[in-house]
Design a protein around this motif. Structure first.
Motif, PDB file in Angstrom:
ATOM      1  N   LEU A   1       1.829 -19.294  64.401  1.00 46.83           N
ATOM      2  CA  LEU A   1       2.171 -18.107  65.178  1.00 46.83           C
ATOM      3  C   LEU A   1       3.614 -17.691  64.927  1.00 46.83           C
ATOM      4  O   LEU A   1       3.914 -16.505  64.750  1.00 46.83           O
ATOM      5  CB  LEU A   1       1.968 -18.364  66.675  1.00 46.83           C
ATOM      6  N   VAL A   2       4.522 -18.662  64.927  1.00 48.66           N
ATOM      7  CA  VAL A   2       5.934 -18.364  64.688  1.00 48.66           C
ATOM      8  C   VAL A   2       6.104 -17.696  63.326  1.00 48.66           C
ATOM      9  O   VAL A   2       6.825 -16.705  63.182  1.00 48.66           O
ATOM     10  CB  VAL A   2       6.787 -19.645  64.778  1.00 48.66           C
TER      11      VAL A   2
ATOM     12  N   TYR B   1       1.020 -16.895  73.756  1.00 47.50           N
ATOM     13  CA  TYR B   1       2.397 -16.391  73.894  1.00 47.50           C
ATOM     14  C   TYR B   1       3.308 -17.494  74.419  1.00 47.50           C
ATOM     15  O   TYR B   1       4.418 -17.686  73.909  1.00 47.50           O
ATOM     16  CB  TYR B   1       2.413 -15.186  74.840  1.00 47.50           C
ATOM     17  N   ALA B   2       2.848 -18.218  75.443  1.00 45.60           N
ATOM     18  CA  ALA B   2       3.660 -19.297  76.021  1.00 45.60           C
ATOM     19  C   ALA B   2       3.972 -20.363  74.969  1.00 45.60           C
ATOM     20  O   ALA B   2       5.101 -20.867  74.889  1.00 45.60           O
ATOM     21  CB  ALA B   2       2.941 -19.914  77.218  1.00 45.60           C
ATOM     22  N   GLY B   3       2.981 -20.711  74.148  1.00 40.06           N
ATOM     23  CA  GLY B   3       3.203 -21.698  73.100  1.00 40.06           C
ATOM     24  C   GLY B   3       4.160 -21.194  72.042  1.00 40.06           C
ATOM     25  O   GLY B   3       5.027 -21.939  71.559  1.00 40.06           O
TER      26      GLY B   3
ATOM     27  N   ASP C   1       0.711 -10.511  71.349  1.00 46.83           N
ATOM     28  CA  ASP C   1       0.161  -9.749  72.471  1.00 46.83           C
ATOM     29  C   ASP C   1      -0.169 -10.721  73.584  1.00 46.83           C
ATOM     30  O   ASP C   1      -0.814 -11.739  73.354  1.00 46.83           O
ATOM     31  CB  ASP C   1      -1.109  -9.019  72.012  1.00 46.83           C
ATOM     32  N   TRP C   2       0.283 -10.420  74.802  1.00 51.25           N
ATOM     33  CA  TRP C   2      -0.038 -11.305  75.919  1.00 51.25           C
ATOM     34  C   TRP C   2      -0.942 -10.626  76.946  1.00 51.25           C
ATOM     35  O   TRP C   2      -1.184 -11.153  78.033  1.00 51.25           O
ATOM     36  CB  TRP C   2       1.231 -11.808  76.604  1.00 51.25           C
ATOM     37  N   GLY C   3      -1.482  -9.479  76.595  1.00 54.12           N
ATOM     38  CA  GLY C   3      -2.386  -8.796  77.512  1.00 54.12           C
ATOM     39  C   GLY C   3      -1.705  -7.809  78.426  1.00 54.12           C
ATOM     40  O   GLY C   3      -2.162  -7.596  79.556  1.00 54.12           O
TER      41      GLY C   3
ATOM     42  N   PRO D   1      11.084 -12.523  76.896  1.00 50.62           N
ATOM     43  CA  PRO D   1      10.817 -13.104  78.217  1.00 50.62           C
ATOM     44  C   PRO D   1       9.894 -14.303  78.124  1.00 50.62           C
ATOM     45  O   PRO D   1       8.934 -14.300  77.360  1.00 50.62           O
ATOM     46  CB  PRO D   1      10.170 -11.951  78.996  1.00 50.62           C
ATOM     47  N   GLU D   2      10.210 -15.324  78.898  1.00 54.42           N
ATOM     48  CA  GLU D   2       9.404 -16.545  78.861  1.00 54.42           C
ATOM     49  C   GLU D   2       8.008 -16.313  79.409  1.00 54.42           C
ATOM     50  O   GLU D   2       7.025 -16.839  78.886  1.00 54.42           O
ATOM     51  CB  GLU D   2      10.101 -17.646  79.655  1.00 54.42           C
ATOM     52  N   ALA D   3       7.918 -15.562  80.488  1.00 52.77           N
ATOM     53  CA  ALA D   3       6.624 -15.297  81.128  1.00 52.77           C
ATOM     54  C   ALA D   3       6.593 -13.839  81.577  1.00 52.77           C
ATOM     55  O   ALA D   3       6.784 -13.543  82.748  1.00 52.77           O
ATOM     56  CB  ALA D   3       6.409 -16.242  82.310  1.00 52.77           C
ATOM     57  N   PRO D   4       6.372 -12.907  80.650  1.00 51.37           N
ATOM     58  CA  PRO D   4       6.425 -11.479  80.996  1.00 51.37           C
ATOM     59  C   PRO D   4       5.418 -11.081  82.064  1.00 51.37           C
ATOM     60  O   PRO D   4       5.621 -10.092  82.776  1.00 51.37           O
ATOM     61  CB  PRO D   4       6.136 -10.776  79.666  1.00 51.37           C
TER      62      PRO D   4
END
Length: 201
Positions: free
Chosen positions: A84-85, A150-152, A96-98, A179-182
């Motif tokens: 992913l990176v 995204y978190a990973g 994309d985190w939804g 952002p860590e947790a958008p």
């Protein structure tokens, strides 16, 4: 060489190394056709200098980033995250985190805009039984999957930052600024479930 290193966000550095400097370019599974890792095949390092436009020269810090990306990808616990990176680092984008939220069912319409109906006798269009709907967008399960990815990705960037900082000479990695947790921002409520009805706030 100056002891003061330029601070750059880890996302910027990964994109710079992969896209601009060409580290790991053409690497399939981290290897370049029959030889060693792709970054090793690209030539001599120019300390503190920029990568050449022909791809044969690259910055020593870019090679450090390439080395550590490969080393982390070699750990089977991190292989997927480092993929992913690399994927998003190549394009300078983020997973994309939804952010668009859950999808919804919409009426299926014919070419003229008329809703598609279901009849008991479809051929004669008699005995209306209902209408055709199609789901558009992401399901809650798909969004959850995106959020976990995204978190990973975010944690992997932080781990990469910690590995490259002691080794780089010109740059110091900071961040990630992403952002860590958008999804935790108040305006980012994706959906609420009440009595089995999904709504959007």
């Amino acid at each position: 060489m100056s002891l003061v290193r330029e601070k750059r966000d880890i996302e910027w550095l990964v994109n710079w190394a992969l896209e601009k400097q060409g580290v790991l370019r053409g690497a399939g599974g981290g290897e370049a056709g029959g030889g060693g890792p792709a970054w090793m095949t690209l030539g001599t390092v120019i300390s503190g200098g920029g990568g050449g436009s022909d791809g044969r020269w690259m910055h020593d810090d870019a090679m450090v980033i390439g080395q550590e990306l490969l080393a982390m990808a070699g750990d089977e616990r991190l292989t997927g995250l480092m993929a992913l990176v690399k994927r998003y680092g190549m394009t300078g984008t983020r997973p994309d985190w939804g952010a668009e939220g859950c999808g919804r069912y919409v009426l299926v319409r014919k070419r003229g805009g008329k809703a598609t109906r279901r009849y008991a006798d479809q051929r004669q269009a008699r005995g209306l039984m209902g209408f055709e709907f199609a789901f558009e967008g992401s399901t809650m399960e798909e969004i959850e999957h995106h959020m976990i990815q995204y978190a990973g990705w975010w944690e992997a960037l932080g781990a990469l930052r910690d590995r490259i900082n002691p080794l780089m000479r010109a740059y110091e990695a900071t961040g990630p600024r992403a952002p860590e947790a958008p999804w935790d921002a108040p305006e980012r409520v994706l959906h609420e479930v009440s009595n089995s009805v999904v709504g959007v706030r």
